[in-house]
Design a protein around this motif. Structure first.
Motif, PDB file in Angstrom:
ATOM      1  N   MET A  15       0.833  -1.161   0.000  1.00 36.59           N
ATOM      2  CA  MET A  15       0.000   0.000   0.000  1.00 36.59           C
ATOM      3  C   MET A  15       0.885   1.234   0.000  1.00 36.59           C
ATOM      4  O   MET A  15       1.946   1.254   0.595  1.00 36.59           O
ATOM      5  CB  MET A  15      -0.870  -0.017   1.254  1.00 36.59           C
ATOM      6  CG  MET A  15      -1.862   1.047   1.249  1.00 36.59           C
ATOM      7  SD  MET A  15      -3.383   0.287   1.636  1.00 36.59           S
ATOM      8  CE  MET A  15      -4.273   1.617   2.164  1.00 36.59           C
ATOM      9  N   LEU A  16       0.436   2.265  -0.642  1.00 31.43           N
ATOM     10  CA  LEU A  16       1.204   3.491  -0.727  1.00 31.43           C
ATOM     11  C   LEU A  16       1.001   4.336   0.514  1.00 31.43           C
ATOM     12  O   LEU A  16      -0.116   4.515   0.982  1.00 31.43           O
ATOM     13  CB  LEU A  16       0.782   4.301  -1.956  1.00 31.43           C
ATOM     14  CG  LEU A  16       1.098   3.691  -3.307  1.00 31.43           C
ATOM     15  CD1 LEU A  16       0.528   4.560  -4.402  1.00 31.43           C
ATOM     16  CD2 LEU A  16       2.582   3.531  -3.479  1.00 31.43           C
ATOM     17  N   PRO A  41       7.922  -5.063  -6.022  1.00 25.17           N
ATOM     18  CA  PRO A  41       7.385  -6.151  -6.843  1.00 25.17           C
ATOM     19  C   PRO A  41       8.143  -7.447  -6.591  1.00 25.17           C
ATOM     20  O   PRO A  41       9.348  -7.448  -6.346  1.00 25.17           O
ATOM     21  CB  PRO A  41       7.601  -5.670  -8.277  1.00 25.17           C
ATOM     22  CG  PRO A  41       8.629  -4.607  -8.189  1.00 25.17           C
ATOM     23  CD  PRO A  41       8.556  -4.044  -6.815  1.00 25.17           C
ATOM     24  N   SER A  42       7.419  -8.538  -6.707  1.00 26.41           N
ATOM     25  CA  SER A  42       8.033  -9.850  -6.503  1.00 26.41           C
ATOM     26  C   SER A  42       8.811 -10.251  -7.753  1.00 26.41           C
ATOM     27  O   SER A  42       8.684  -9.640  -8.815  1.00 26.41           O
ATOM     28  CB  SER A  42       6.949 -10.887  -6.202  1.00 26.41           C
ATOM     29  OG  SER A  42       6.139 -11.068  -7.347  1.00 26.41           O
ATOM     30  N   LYS A  43       9.600 -11.296  -7.651  1.00 29.97           N
ATOM     31  CA  LYS A  43      10.372 -11.790  -8.789  1.00 29.97           C
ATOM     32  C   LYS A  43       9.452 -12.316  -9.888  1.00 29.97           C
ATOM     33  O   LYS A  43       9.745 -12.176 -11.071  1.00 29.97           O
ATOM     34  CB  LYS A  43      11.341 -12.876  -8.331  1.00 29.97           C
ATOM     35  CG  LYS A  43      12.470 -12.337  -7.489  1.00 29.97           C
ATOM     36  CD  LYS A  43      13.394 -13.440  -7.057  1.00 29.97           C
ATOM     37  CE  LYS A  43      14.463 -12.847  -6.145  1.00 29.97           C
ATOM     38  NZ  LYS A  43      15.350 -13.875  -5.631  1.00 29.97           N
ATOM     39  N   LEU A  70       9.383 -11.091 -13.733  1.00 36.41           N
ATOM     40  CA  LEU A  70       9.496 -12.053 -14.823  1.00 36.41           C
ATOM     41  C   LEU A  70       8.373 -11.855 -15.835  1.00 36.41           C
ATOM     42  O   LEU A  70       8.617 -11.768 -17.041  1.00 36.41           O
ATOM     43  CB  LEU A  70       9.481 -13.487 -14.273  1.00 36.41           C
ATOM     44  CG  LEU A  70       9.467 -14.579 -15.334  1.00 36.41           C
ATOM     45  CD1 LEU A  70      10.804 -14.640 -16.040  1.00 36.41           C
ATOM     46  CD2 LEU A  70       9.108 -15.898 -14.710  1.00 36.41           C
ATOM     47  N   TRP A  71       7.134 -11.756 -15.368  1.00 37.45           N
ATOM     48  CA  TRP A  71       6.003 -11.593 -16.284  1.00 37.45           C
ATOM     49  C   TRP A  71       6.021 -10.230 -16.968  1.00 37.45           C
ATOM     50  O   TRP A  71       5.601 -10.089 -18.124  1.00 37.45           O
ATOM     51  CB  TRP A  71       4.678 -11.833 -15.574  1.00 37.45           C
ATOM     52  CG  TRP A  71       4.443 -13.304 -15.371  1.00 37.45           C
ATOM     53  CD1 TRP A  71       4.453 -13.977 -14.200  1.00 37.45           C
ATOM     54  CD2 TRP A  71       4.227 -14.271 -16.394  1.00 37.45           C
ATOM     55  NE1 TRP A  71       4.253 -15.318 -14.407  1.00 37.45           N
ATOM     56  CE2 TRP A  71       4.102 -15.524 -15.765  1.00 37.45           C
ATOM     57  CE3 TRP A  71       4.136 -14.229 -17.778  1.00 37.45           C
ATOM     58  CZ2 TRP A  71       3.874 -16.705 -16.459  1.00 37.45           C
ATOM     59  CZ3 TRP A  71       3.904 -15.403 -18.480  1.00 37.45           C
ATOM     60  CH2 TRP A  71       3.783 -16.621 -17.823  1.00 37.45           C
ATOM     61  N   SER A  72       6.542  -9.234 -16.308  1.00 36.50           N
ATOM     62  CA  SER A  72       6.681  -7.918 -16.945  1.00 36.50           C
ATOM     63  C   SER A  72       7.687  -7.990 -18.099  1.00 36.50           C
ATOM     64  O   SER A  72       7.457  -7.416 -19.171  1.00 36.50           O
ATOM     65  CB  SER A  72       7.143  -6.875 -15.934  1.00 36.50           C
ATOM     66  OG  SER A  72       6.188  -6.707 -14.925  1.00 36.50           O
ATOM     67  N   LEU A  73       8.794  -8.679 -17.884  1.00 35.98           N
ATOM     68  CA  LEU A  73       9.789  -8.845 -18.946  1.00 35.98           C
ATOM     69  C   LEU A  73       9.234  -9.665 -20.106  1.00 35.98           C
ATOM     70  O   LEU A  73       9.465  -9.334 -21.285  1.00 35.98           O
ATOM     71  CB  LEU A  73      11.053  -9.504 -18.394  1.00 35.98           C
ATOM     72  CG  LEU A  73      11.891  -8.641 -17.455  1.00 35.98           C
ATOM     73  CD1 LEU A  73      13.024  -9.459 -16.849  1.00 35.98           C
ATOM     74  CD2 LEU A  73      12.434  -7.441 -18.190  1.00 35.98           C
TER      75      LEU A  73
END
Length: 138
Positions: free
Chosen positions: A1-2, A14-16, A20-23
């Protein structure tokens, strides 16, 4: 949360898996844009384009030779009138049967050569006058 009270810094990490999915998503998007608008091609497509270009160049060369041989014949004017009298679907056979598409060193028929030759001949209003092509040493 911000958290707004931390001077604009976010505590989100962000998690790994998300990285990975962003890449993966960015790579897929890059490939889609590259192949669609970027002009990228596969090696198979390049080979196909090269074969088509070579085939068309060979047909154009043989058609030019065909036109030269056709207009150089002694009875070229009568043959041109006979060619113009034939129907469009018979012109290719007329050229092939006349032997004008046969070139030394090339075995078998060249695809589109007779058709290209017939088209070039049909565009002629009259046969060009033969010119002297003798080369002299000076």
């Amino acid at each position: 949360m911000l958290a707004f009270g931390d001077g604009g810094r976010s505590s989100f990490r962000p998690s790994k898996i998300l990285w990975l999915w962003s890449l993966v998503g960015a790579s897929v998007l890059t490939m889609i844009v590259g192949f669609t608008w970027g002009g990228w091609t596969t090696s198979a497509r390049v080979r196909e384009m090269n074969m088509v270009a070579a085939r068309d160049a060979r047909a154009d060369l043989v058609a030019d030779i065909c036109v030269h041989d056709f207009i150089s014949a002694s009875n070229a004017e009568q043959k041109l009138q006979a060619l113009k009298a034939t129907s469009s679907w018979e012109r290719e056979n007329f050229i092939k049967e006349g032997g004008w598409t046969k070139v030394a060193g090339i075995e078998g028929p060249v695809i589109n050569a007779a058709n290209n030759c017939a088209e070039q001949l049909m565009e002629m209003k009259e046969l060009p006058q033969p010119t002297s092509s003798a080369v002299t040493d000076s």
